[in-house]
Motif scaffolding. Structure first.
Motif, mmCIF file in Angstrom:
data_model
loop_
_atom_site.group_PDB
_atom_site.id
_atom_site.type_symbol
_atom_site.label_atom_id
_atom_site.label_comp_id
_atom_site.label_asym_id
_atom_site.label_seq_id
_atom_site.Cartn_x
_atom_site.Cartn_y
_atom_site.Cartn_z
ATOM 1 N N THR A 120 0.807 -1.207 0.053
ATOM 2 C CA THR A 120 0.009 -0.037 0.083
ATOM 3 C C THR A 120 0.984 1.276 0.083
ATOM 4 O O THR A 120 0.623 2.313 -0.790
ATOM 5 C CB THR A 120 -1.055 0.000 1.297
ATOM 6 O OG1 THR A 120 -1.722 -1.141 1.182
ATOM 7 C CG2 THR A 120 -1.840 1.333 1.420
ATOM 8 N N ARG A 121 1.930 1.213 0.775
ATOM 9 C CA ARG A 121 2.820 2.519 0.854
ATOM 10 C C ARG A 121 3.330 2.630 -0.580
ATOM 11 O O ARG A 121 3.539 3.932 -0.897
ATOM 12 C CB ARG A 121 4.006 2.120 2.016
ATOM 13 C CG ARG A 121 4.962 3.412 1.692
ATOM 14 C CD ARG A 121 6.040 2.892 2.776
ATOM 15 N NE ARG A 121 5.871 2.615 4.205
ATOM 16 C CZ ARG A 121 5.427 3.319 5.333
ATOM 17 N NH1 ARG A 121 5.797 4.681 5.058
ATOM 18 N NH2 ARG A 121 5.011 3.009 6.407
ATOM 19 N N THR A 124 0.557 4.034 -2.755
ATOM 20 C CA THR A 124 0.174 5.505 -2.328
ATOM 21 C C THR A 124 1.460 6.423 -2.772
ATOM 22 O O THR A 124 0.949 7.545 -3.362
ATOM 23 C CB THR A 124 0.223 5.612 -0.667
ATOM 24 O OG1 THR A 124 -0.827 4.848 -0.482
ATOM 25 C CG2 THR A 124 -0.389 6.870 -0.420
ATOM 26 N N SER A 128 0.666 9.613 -5.344
ATOM 27 C CA SER A 128 0.933 10.780 -5.053
ATOM 28 C C SER A 128 1.916 11.825 -5.831
ATOM 29 O O SER A 128 2.102 13.170 -5.934
ATOM 30 C CB SER A 128 1.633 10.762 -3.673
ATOM 31 O OG SER A 128 2.996 10.271 -3.668
ATOM 32 N N THR A 141 -1.009 15.399 -0.257
ATOM 33 C CA THR A 141 -1.606 14.080 -0.885
ATOM 34 C C THR A 141 -2.923 14.175 -1.435
ATOM 35 O O THR A 141 -3.558 15.397 -1.227
ATOM 36 C CB THR A 141 -1.531 12.932 0.021
ATOM 37 O OG1 THR A 141 -2.677 13.075 1.164
ATOM 38 C CG2 THR A 141 -0.148 12.440 0.650
ATOM 39 N N THR A 210 -7.984 0.556 -2.950
ATOM 40 C CA THR A 210 -7.039 0.143 -4.151
ATOM 41 C C THR A 210 -7.884 -1.250 -4.771
ATOM 42 O O THR A 210 -8.367 -1.784 -3.820
ATOM 43 C CB THR A 210 -5.675 -0.172 -3.808
ATOM 44 O OG1 THR A 210 -5.794 -0.852 -2.706
ATOM 45 C CG2 THR A 210 -5.225 1.276 -3.240
#
Length: 377
Positions: A120-121, A124, A128, A141, A210
């Protein structure tokens, strides 16, 4: 008005983690669309693939070429279109233009994304990167932009946070009956209000997930749902440079152009698929498109006007919020939902009665680019 028809549609279920690879998702969606159309794969003269993240997530390159080979349609023209979260609608626009101009007789448009290949990081971080460089360096963000807009809207129009929860609850209720939706469980307005904070005042149920999934359509000049218009526009890239955080200029301009090209207006639309990556966006986009005056879409939502049985059903398949948001596939999935509605393909608990005209808007970033499509059954 164009001479383009949607002669076949198909998609995979939208899931948090699909077992198929990104190429397999694209193949499945494409084969289902072809099977739904009167055309054989040998008749396809162009392929247009909408995808946002394959390179960023290290999945693969040359996706369009790989799909051509996998489908056995070598010789057809092929390209891949990237427009962040509006990649699917931009690919659809490309396909519609080449068919309308007679550069292609039968176009296959596929949108696909597999977001579960990365943590997920990492996902993201990749998403971004679509914001303005200055805002990225400052740590801003997309949820931050959503929170800024939501807080401004609630304060400016003296709106209760219940209005945001009503959007989430409506879209989850619609998705509960959608067999291809990621979330098929209803939530209440209270559930939305009590979910964890993401960026005040936005909470978890105000934000899309997601998602993995593929969606495809076959375009030709034969019988099918008519593409009355598909138009796009850009807006100010840096949100900080916008004179009003509630203005989404690209949505307004794309909508105006789409309505003008179709010779129609908001009053003619029977069903709409709105880009609700955050609940506040459904309200803002409905207002930018002229369905409601500024600061009033929340009242229509609370009054049931945008429910499946309301005067203007919005996101009858659950929207990005509950159907899911695989970036490259989202715009195509909106088109497919409208085709199903306009053809009357759905069960009574999913069907908008007597739907004749549908509208979809797919947004890149936080309004950096938008694509608006008007369809006629």
């Amino acid at each position: 008005m164009t001479d383009v028809r949607i002669s076949g549609v198909g998609m995979t279920p939208f899931e948090s983690e699909a077992a198929q690879s990104i190429l397999e998702l694209a193949i499945t969606a494409a084969e289902r669309a072809i099977a739904d159309s009167p055309h054989t794969r040998d008749e396809i003269t162009s392929l247009h693939v909408g995808n946002a993240l394959t390179e960023a997530l290290g999945t693969r390159t040359g996706l369009a070429n790989a799909l051509i080979s996998a489908l056995g349609i070598e010789g057809a023209a092929a390209d891949r279109i990237e427009n962040t979260s509006a990649s699917g609608a931009s690919a659809f626009q490309r396909g519609a233009h080449v068919v309308d101009s007679r550069a292609s007789d039968v176009a296959l448009v596929v949108g696909v994304e597999k977001m579960s290949v990365a943590e997920t990081r990492e996902v993201t971080e990749s998403i971004s990167r679509l914001v303005h460089d200055r805002e990225y360096e400052q740590g801003v963000t997309l949820p931050s932009f959503g929170a800024l807009a939501a807080g401004t809207y609630l304060d400016r129009y003296n709106v209760s946070r219940e209005a945001l929860g009503a959007v989430a609850a409506k879209n989850h209720r619609n998705a509960a009956n959608n067999r291809v939706a990621q979330f098929q469980t209803e939530i209440s307005i209270e559930d939305a209000a009590e979910s964890p904070i993401v960026a005040e005042p936005l909470r978890l149920y105000d934000c899309c997930p997601t998602t993995d999934g593929g969606a495809a359509v076959v375009l030709s000049r034969d019988a099918g749902v008519r593409v009355e218009s598909v138009e796009s526009a850009t807006g100010t890239h840096a949100v900080a440079d916008r004179t009003d955080p509630l203005d989404i200029e690209s949505v307004r301009l794309a909508g105006e152009r789409a309505f003008a090209a179709a010779g129609l207006g908001p009053q003619n639309v029977d069903v709409a698929c709105i880009h609700d990556a955050f609940t506040i966006l459904e309200l803002l986009e409905l207002e930018e498109l002229g369905f409601y005056d500024a600061g009033t879409a929340w009242e229509a939502t609370l009054d049931g006007e945008t429910a499946l049985d309301g005067g203007l059903p919005v996101n009858p398949g659950g929207g990005l919020k509950a159907r899911g948001h695989p970036l490259g596939a989202t715009g195509i999935s909106q088109i497919i939902e409208l085709v199903w509605q306009l053809r009357g393909d759905l069960r009574p608990d999913r069907q908008v009665p007597n739907a004749g005209t549908g509208l979809a808007v797919n947004v890149a970033g936080f309004g950096n680019n938008s694509v608006c499509t008007v369809l006629e059954g």
